[in-house]
Design a protein around this motif. Structure first.
Motif, PDB file in Angstrom:
ATOM      1  N   ALA A 178       0.529  -0.767   0.230  1.00 55.91           N
ATOM      2  CA  ALA A 178      -0.109  -0.195   0.004  1.00 55.91           C
ATOM      3  C   ALA A 178       0.808   1.561   0.325  1.00 55.91           C
ATOM      4  CB  ALA A 178      -0.786   0.098   1.258  1.00 55.91           C
ATOM      5  N   GLN A 179       1.672   1.092   0.762  1.00 59.94           N
ATOM      6  CA  GLN A 179       2.987   2.546   0.521  1.00 59.94           C
ATOM      7  C   GLN A 179       3.285   2.844  -0.474  1.00 59.94           C
ATOM      8  OE1 GLN A 179       3.505   4.331   3.160  1.00 59.94           O
ATOM      9  NE2 GLN A 179       4.984   5.981   1.936  1.00 59.94           N
ATOM     10  N   LYS A 234       1.972   1.682  -3.445  1.00 64.07           N
ATOM     11  CA  LYS A 234       1.155   2.015  -4.839  1.00 64.07           C
ATOM     12  C   LYS A 234       0.797   3.829  -4.229  1.00 64.07           C
ATOM     13  CE  LYS A 234      -2.953   1.498  -6.312  1.00 64.07           C
ATOM     14  NZ  LYS A 234      -4.409   0.540  -6.102  1.00 64.07           N
TER      15      LYS A 234
END
Length: 156
Positions: free
Chosen positions: A92-93, A95
């Motif tokens: 997530a980071q 992305k």
């Protein structure tokens, strides 16, 4: 049982000094057979001294081993879950970082486009100003020539 190995000593004569060395007396075949039989007997007694499978001590030890195994598996599952969570958070980071870089590159491209357009407009404005100055000089020169011509006509 260890048989006596040293039975007598002998002297070895060297020119400088004399050295006494022990001689080896080998063990007889019967002694070796007896020693081997005693070792087998001791091993058999050790094996027979083991508790049976239905002994409470053995059952308790197996229960403890199972409990340790279950706890170890639970810890491994917890580590795997934490690792999966960390991996998802890292993805997530990554992305979010990629989206931020993409937005920054779009903003940079727009800024460069505006700067290029401003440079083109400044260049066009400069060319127009230069042309106006050139035209003014040309008109002034023509005016001076016309005035000089009229002066010549007057005095002729």
């Amino acid at each position: 049982m260890t048989p006596a190995i040293v039975t007598r000593t002998r002297e070895i004569k060297f020119p400088q000094n004399r050295i006494k060395m022990a001689t080896y007396k080998g063990v007889s075949f019967q002694d070796r057979q007896k020693s081997m039989a005693e070792a087998k007997k001791a091993l058999l007694e050790k094996f027979k001294a083991r508790p049976a499978a239905d002994d409470p001590v053995v059952i308790e030890r197996e229960a403890q081993s199972r409990a340790i195994f279950v706890a170890r598996e639970a810890r491994a599952a917890e580590r795997a879950r934490q690792k999966a969570e960390q991996h998802a958070a890292m993805q997530a980071q990554l992305k979010a970082d990629e989206e931020a870089r993409e937005a920054a590159s779009i903003a940079e491209a727009a800024r460069l486009q505006l700067e290029a357009e401003a440079a083109i407009q400044a260049k066009d404005r400069l060319e127009i100003e230069k042309k106006a100055e050139r035209d003014a000089r040309y008109a002034a020169r023509k005016g001076r020539k016309a005035e000089a011509k009229s002066e010549k006509r007057r005095y002729r």
